[in-house]
Design a protein around this motif. Structure first.
Motif, short mmCIF file in Angstrom:
data_model
loop_
_atom_site.label_atom_id
_atom_site.label_comp_id
_atom_site.label_asym_id
_atom_site.label_seq_id
_atom_site.Cartn_x
_atom_site.Cartn_y
_atom_site.Cartn_z
N LYS A 125 0.82 -1.21 0.00
CA LYS A 125 0.00 0.00 0.00
C LYS A 125 0.85 1.27 0.00
O LYS A 125 0.39 2.33 -0.39
CB LYS A 125 -0.92 0.01 1.23
N LYS A 126 2.10 1.15 0.44
CA LYS A 126 2.99 2.31 0.53
C LYS A 126 3.75 2.57 -0.78
O LYS A 126 4.44 3.58 -0.90
CB LYS A 126 4.00 2.11 1.67
N CYS A 127 3.65 1.66 -1.72
CA CYS A 127 4.44 1.73 -2.95
C CYS A 127 3.81 2.65 -3.99
O CYS A 127 2.62 2.96 -3.92
CB CYS A 127 4.61 0.34 -3.55
N ILE A 128 4.61 3.09 -4.95
CA ILE A 128 4.11 3.85 -6.09
C ILE A 128 3.84 2.89 -7.24
O ILE A 128 4.65 2.01 -7.55
CB ILE A 128 5.14 4.92 -6.54
N TYR A 129 2.70 3.08 -7.87
CA TYR A 129 2.31 2.31 -9.05
C TYR A 129 2.17 3.28 -10.22
O TYR A 129 1.50 4.32 -10.09
CB TYR A 129 0.98 1.59 -8.82
N LEU A 130 2.79 2.96 -11.32
CA LEU A 130 2.73 3.81 -12.51
C LEU A 130 2.08 3.03 -13.65
O LEU A 130 2.46 1.90 -13.92
CB LEU A 130 4.14 4.26 -12.91
N SER A 131 1.10 3.65 -14.29
CA SER A 131 0.44 3.03 -15.45
C SER A 131 0.52 3.99 -16.63
O SER A 131 0.02 5.10 -16.57
CB SER A 131 -1.03 2.71 -15.14
N ASN A 132 1.18 3.53 -17.69
CA ASN A 132 1.33 4.33 -18.91
C ASN A 132 0.98 3.43 -20.09
O ASN A 132 1.85 2.78 -20.67
CB ASN A 132 2.76 4.86 -19.03
N ILE A 133 -0.29 3.37 -20.41
CA ILE A 133 -0.78 2.43 -21.42
C ILE A 133 -1.98 3.04 -22.15
O ILE A 133 -2.63 3.95 -21.65
CB ILE A 133 -1.14 1.08 -20.76
N GLY A 134 -2.24 2.52 -23.36
CA GLY A 134 -3.36 2.99 -24.16
C GLY A 134 -2.95 3.50 -25.53
O GLY A 134 -3.76 3.53 -26.46
N ASN A 135 -1.67 3.87 -25.67
CA ASN A 135 -1.20 4.37 -26.96
C ASN A 135 -1.37 3.34 -28.07
O ASN A 135 -1.78 3.66 -29.19
CB ASN A 135 0.28 4.77 -26.86
N ASP A 136 -1.06 2.07 -27.76
CA ASP A 136 -1.14 1.03 -28.78
C ASP A 136 -2.57 0.60 -29.07
O ASP A 136 -2.82 -0.09 -30.07
CB ASP A 136 -0.29 -0.17 -28.38
N ASP A 137 -3.50 0.99 -28.23
CA ASP A 137 -4.91 0.75 -28.56
C ASP A 137 -5.34 1.62 -29.73
O ASP A 137 -6.36 1.36 -30.37
CB ASP A 137 -5.79 1.01 -27.34
N TYR A 138 -4.55 2.65 -30.01
CA TYR A 138 -4.75 3.47 -31.20
C TYR A 138 -3.75 3.09 -32.29
O TYR A 138 -4.13 2.68 -33.39
CB TYR A 138 -4.64 4.96 -30.85
N TYR A 149 -2.49 15.24 -7.70
CA TYR A 149 -1.14 15.35 -7.14
C TYR A 149 -0.11 15.08 -8.23
O TYR A 149 -0.35 14.29 -9.14
CB TYR A 149 -0.90 14.29 -6.03
N ASP A 150 1.06 15.69 -8.11
CA ASP A 150 2.18 15.20 -8.88
C ASP A 150 2.78 14.01 -8.12
O ASP A 150 2.37 13.70 -7.00
CB ASP A 150 3.21 16.29 -9.17
N ILE A 151 3.73 13.33 -8.73
CA ILE A 151 4.22 12.08 -8.15
C ILE A 151 5.01 12.33 -6.86
O ILE A 151 4.99 11.50 -5.93
CB ILE A 151 5.05 11.29 -9.19
N SER A 152 5.71 13.46 -6.77
CA SER A 152 6.45 13.76 -5.53
C SER A 152 5.50 13.86 -4.34
O SER A 152 5.81 13.37 -3.24
CB SER A 152 7.26 15.05 -5.69
N HIS A 153 4.33 14.46 -4.55
CA HIS A 153 3.37 14.56 -3.45
C HIS A 153 2.65 13.24 -3.22
O HIS A 153 2.33 12.89 -2.08
CB HIS A 153 2.36 15.69 -3.75
N LEU A 154 2.40 12.50 -4.28
CA LEU A 154 1.79 11.18 -4.15
C LEU A 154 2.65 10.28 -3.26
O LEU A 154 2.12 9.55 -2.42
CB LEU A 154 1.62 10.55 -5.54
N ALA A 155 3.96 10.36 -3.44
CA ALA A 155 4.87 9.53 -2.64
C ALA A 155 4.79 9.86 -1.15
O ALA A 155 4.99 8.99 -0.30
CB ALA A 155 6.30 9.69 -3.14
N GLN A 156 4.48 11.11 -0.83
CA GLN A 156 4.47 11.55 0.57
C GLN A 156 3.17 11.23 1.28
O GLN A 156 3.12 11.30 2.53
CB GLN A 156 4.73 13.05 0.62
N LEU A 157 2.13 10.92 0.54
CA LEU A 157 0.81 10.70 1.15
C LEU A 157 0.77 9.42 1.94
O LEU A 157 1.47 8.46 1.63
CB LEU A 157 -0.25 10.68 0.05
#
Length: 358
Positions: free
Chosen positions: A161-174, A350-358
């Motif tokens: 629950k404390k980790c950062i998860y990044l999702s960057n997907i959908g470009n290839d669906d186009y 949030y940007d990712i720096s603030h997301l990490a601190q939450l």
């Protein structure tokens, strides 16, 4: 236009150097215990290397500027995900799922796969790829392995629950689906508006699955300006305009729905922190997406670099490395603005720096 490009890169280089100085001050201790990466070729770090597919970058001139050389990254150096990992304080690059060991999984895993999409069939005209659904299955496997190693399921649940998860997907669906009517039926089945809605419904279910697997800090990237990539410009033409406007308009119908979806997910799951990263905002100077699109390497017919070809020498003054993927310098600019937003439009809430601190 060339003056505008030179000015952009002058500003970009100053910005990048400023951000890199901040990297030096990062503590040896990462800001979060682990970092999990999902997506397509923009974040793939080698998962496609052993797959039967044309969508792989395990040959020169890819990796020409990467410390470890050729690894399967679709650029000359670091990916966006790599740089965000550095900004989060991780000393080592997050390893690909295809080769990750039990000793490595506690700090995170990269599941990204070139050609992968929200839809299972996206990218399959190139060969095999690990769709987002399969990436989620792989993550479930990693969580099980982690729970066995930590020998305490309750501890593992709290840990992830404390980790950062990044999702960057959908470009290839186009790129490798909707924009290929001879290979896929989607453009015959849906208008651009309908297709965006269908994609978002499936993406919502997948992000909910990620939440159910324990994710609580999730950064979700919007799609890029696909119509400005060299490969799509060469394929479709622009009628004298800088980019293929019809493609960018179609992709924008997805992006404008994604931000409200992120806020809806936050409302649905009060203990979760989803955030929307506006790829268009963080990748373009003042919203300017009309800069010339010239690849750094010699291109194959599918938009990837010709194997063993010689890349351009001025890789710090060009946006695109091949027909679809950006150079390391461009990736640094995107990643640093995703991490520390410079504009209210860069990230929400949030940007990712603030997301990490939450």
């Amino acid at each position: 236009m060339s003056h505008g490009l030179n000015l952009f890169f002058s500003v970009l280089i100053v910005f990048v150097l400023t951000q890199l100085r901040a990297l030096v001050a990062v503590s040896n201790e990462p800001q979060v215990p682990c970092y999990f990466i999902f997506g397509d070729s923009l974040v793939d770090c080698g998962n496609n290397n052993e797959l039967v597919t044309a969508a792989k970058a395990n040959y020169p001139p890819y990796g020409v500027d990467f410390p470890e050389g050729v690894t399967g990254r679709f650029t000359n150096g670091l990916t966006i995900a790599d740089i965000i990992g550095q900004l989060l304080g991780f000393v080592k690059f997050i390893p690909p799922y295809s080769t990750v060991t039990d000793q490595e999984i506690s700090t995170g895993v990269n599941y990204g796969s070139g050609g992968a999409g929200i839809r299972d069939e996206s990218g399959t005209e190139l060969g095999d790829c690990v769709s987002f659904n399969r990436q989620l299955d792989n993550h479930a496997d990693i969580i099980s392995r982690l729970s066995l190693l930590q020998n305490n399921k309750t501890y593992t649940n709290e840990y992830v629950k404390k980790c950062i998860y990044l999702s960057n997907i959908g470009n290839d669906d186009y790129i490798d689906n909707y924009l290929m009517p001879n290979n896929y039926p989607t453009s015959h089945m849906y208008t651009t508006d309908q297709y965006a809605a269908v994609l978002l419904r499936q993406y919502s279910q997948q992000l909910t699955t990620l939440y159910n697997l324990g994710a609580r800090k999730i950064a979700v990237f919007g799609l890029g300006v696909i119509g400005c990539t060299p490969a799509e410009i060469a394929r479709f033409g622009t009628d004298g305009r800088p980019c293929v406007n019809s493609i960018n308009n179609a992709v924008n119908q997805f992006n404008v729905r994604l931000k409200p979806l992120i806020h809806q997910l936050n409302n649905n799951f009060s203990d979760a922190k989803f955030t929307f990263i506006n790829f268009t905002s963080v990748s373009a100077p003042e919203g300017d997406v009309t800069l010339p699109a010239k690849p750094c390497c010699q291109l194959r017919g599918d938009g990837q670099c010709v194997p063993n070809s010689i890349p351009c020498p001025d890789r710090d003054s060009t946006i695109f490395y091949d027909g679809f993927h950006t150079t390391e310098l461009s990736n640094i600019a995107v990643a640093t603005r995703a991490y520390t937003g410079l504009s209210p439009t860069d990230a929400s809430p949030y940007d990712i720096s603030h997301l990490a601190q939450l």
